[in-house]
Scaffold this motif. Sequence first.
Motif, PDB file in Angstrom:
ATOM      1  N   MET A  18      44.750  42.238  81.570  1.00 13.30           N
ATOM      2  CA  MET A  18      44.588  43.530  82.124  1.00 13.30           C
ATOM      3  C   MET A  18      43.603  44.241  81.159  1.00 13.30           C
ATOM      4  N   ASN A  19      42.461  43.547  80.994  1.00  8.88           N
ATOM      5  CA  ASN A  19      41.200  43.848  80.187  1.00  8.88           C
ATOM      6  C   ASN A  19      40.197  43.276  80.594  1.00  8.88           C
ATOM      7  N   ALA A  45      51.758  46.811  73.138  1.00  2.00           N
ATOM      8  CA  ALA A  45      51.178  46.993  74.647  1.00  2.00           C
ATOM      9  C   ALA A  45      50.847  45.830  75.222  1.00  2.00           C
ATOM     10  N   ASP A  67      56.038  46.473  75.592  1.00  2.00           N
ATOM     11  CA  ASP A  67      55.361  47.070  76.774  1.00  2.00           C
ATOM     12  C   ASP A  67      55.972  48.252  77.231  1.00  2.00           C
ATOM     13  N   VAL A  68      55.682  49.534  77.537  1.00  2.00           N
ATOM     14  CA  VAL A  68      56.541  50.486  78.002  1.00  2.00           C
ATOM     15  C   VAL A  68      56.794  50.212  79.480  1.00  2.00           C
ATOM     16  N   TYR A  72      56.412  44.625  83.556  1.00  2.00           N
ATOM     17  CA  TYR A  72      55.411  43.661  82.855  1.00  2.00           C
ATOM     18  C   TYR A  72      55.899  42.809  81.870  1.00  2.00           C
ATOM     19  N   ASP A  95      58.316  51.977  73.611  1.00  2.00           N
ATOM     20  CA  ASP A  95      57.355  52.744  73.569  1.00  2.00           C
ATOM     21  C   ASP A  95      56.660  51.694  72.093  1.00  2.00           C
ATOM     22  N   ALA A  96      55.429  51.061  72.128  1.00  2.00           N
ATOM     23  CA  ALA A  96      54.869  50.402  70.897  1.00  2.00           C
ATOM     24  C   ALA A  96      54.826  51.286  69.709  1.00  2.00           C
ATOM     25  N   ILE A 112      45.522  45.747  72.437  1.00  2.00           N
ATOM     26  CA  ILE A 112      44.235  45.634  73.371  1.00  2.00           C
ATOM     27  C   ILE A 112      44.503  46.294  74.509  1.00  2.00           C
TER      28      ILE A 112
HETATM   29  C1  SAM Z   1      45.100  48.295  79.851  1.00  3.98           C
HETATM   30  S1  SAM Z   1      46.786  47.575  79.810  1.00  3.98           S
HETATM   31  C2  SAM Z   1      46.615  46.226  78.679  1.00  3.98           C
HETATM   32  C3  SAM Z   1      47.662  45.106  78.680  1.00  3.98           C
HETATM   33  C4  SAM Z   1      47.510  43.893  77.802  1.00  3.98           C
HETATM   34  N1  SAM Z   1      47.166  44.405  76.319  1.00  3.98           N
HETATM   35  C5  SAM Z   1      46.128  43.180  78.115  1.00  3.98           C
HETATM   36  O1  SAM Z   1      45.259  43.197  77.551  1.00  3.98           O
HETATM   37  O2  SAM Z   1      46.623  42.427  79.234  1.00  3.98           O
HETATM   38  C6  SAM Z   1      47.396  48.691  78.701  1.00  3.98           C
HETATM   39  C7  SAM Z   1      49.300  48.302  78.554  1.00  3.98           C
HETATM   40  O3  SAM Z   1      49.570  49.512  77.768  1.00  3.98           O
HETATM   41  C8  SAM Z   1      51.046  49.985  77.990  1.00  3.98           C
HETATM   42  N2  SAM Z   1      51.241  50.913  77.477  1.00  3.98           N
HETATM   43  C9  SAM Z   1      50.848  52.323  77.544  1.00  3.98           C
HETATM   44  N3  SAM Z   1      51.406  52.936  76.584  1.00  3.98           N
HETATM   45  C10 SAM Z   1      52.218  52.166  75.957  1.00  3.98           C
HETATM   46  C11 SAM Z   1      53.053  52.479  74.989  1.00  3.98           C
HETATM   47  N4  SAM Z   1      53.253  53.907  74.343  1.00  3.98           N
HETATM   48  N5  SAM Z   1      53.766  51.505  74.318  1.00  3.98           N
HETATM   49  C12 SAM Z   1      53.852  50.144  74.749  1.00  3.98           C
HETATM   50  N6  SAM Z   1      52.832  49.850  76.002  1.00  3.98           N
HETATM   51  C13 SAM Z   1      52.155  50.911  76.477  1.00  3.98           C
HETATM   52  C14 SAM Z   1      50.768  49.804  79.703  1.00  3.98           C
HETATM   53  O4  SAM Z   1      52.233  49.349  80.123  1.00  3.98           O
HETATM   54  C15 SAM Z   1      49.691  48.631  79.885  1.00  3.98           C
HETATM   55  O5  SAM Z   1      50.595  47.359  80.023  1.00  3.98           O
END
Ligand code: SAM
Length: 247
Positions: A18-19, A45, A67-68, A72, A95-96, A112
Amino acid sequence: MVDVHRYHEISESTHRIMNPLAPEQVVLLGEICGLGHDQRQLDLASGKGEMLCQLASRHGIAGVGIDVFFPYTTVATARADELGVSHLLEFLEGDAATYASEPASFDVVSCIGASWIGGGLAGTLDLMVRAVRGGGWLLMGKPYVQNDPSPAVHEQLCEGGDFVDLAGTLVRFEDAGLDLVEMVLATEETWDRYAASQWLNVAQWLDEHAHDPDAADVRAIRDHLRRSYLAHGRHHLGWGVFVLRCR
Ligand SMILES: C[S@@+](CC[C@H](N)C(=O)[O-])C[C@H]1O[C@@H](n2cnc3c(N)ncnc32)[C@H](O)[C@@H]1O
């Protein structure tokens, strides 16, 4: 208004990553860090867990992804099973920013596409630095601005974020006491794949869910993001994973 996670669940329904990086660029990050069997990665995340699953499969690393968004972590766990690396990886919902890892216990710490989770880039880098062992690697994936946008376009591009150009991004890493040692950047082609494939996913979802209470919101967000990408984002917004080490 439809929840942001719900929107991305729909728009990125077919995405493992997801990037805007291509799968081979994600693999390249593991090669840059020279990953091997006895190493551990913490991925803040972690989304659908594809990076950890690929790096565990190719390099034998172990890891933890947080991941929150619970759906996922479920997908990530299933993917680890599919690739035969579930004994190496753990995916947690939460929450990471509040994950209490043992200090200096990971060889690689990545974040990422969620550089804001620590209250801004500096706070997120601080979380990452605490978790990485001396001499380990940090992987920060985030947008940057390029091609000198006007102030008005710059403001539109940031939409709640605070992005600067590549040189300014370097300064932010230096201010955090980090050395930028490598980077892997999205190309126009990989950005297009990431952005345009979401338009099709949303179009198909709208066809199948015309009467869903979220349908109007989902369409409006897709229309806004598509227009903004074509008008400004495609030319003025870059995206990369920055490979950092503590100085
Ligand atoms: C743009 S996606 C990227 C996901 C993954 N790192 C990738 O590159 O495929 C952003 C991710 O951040 C997660 N996210 C947002 N805020 C978060 C938090 N506070 N703690 C953990 N995950 C979080 C979302 O659920 C989502 O899966």
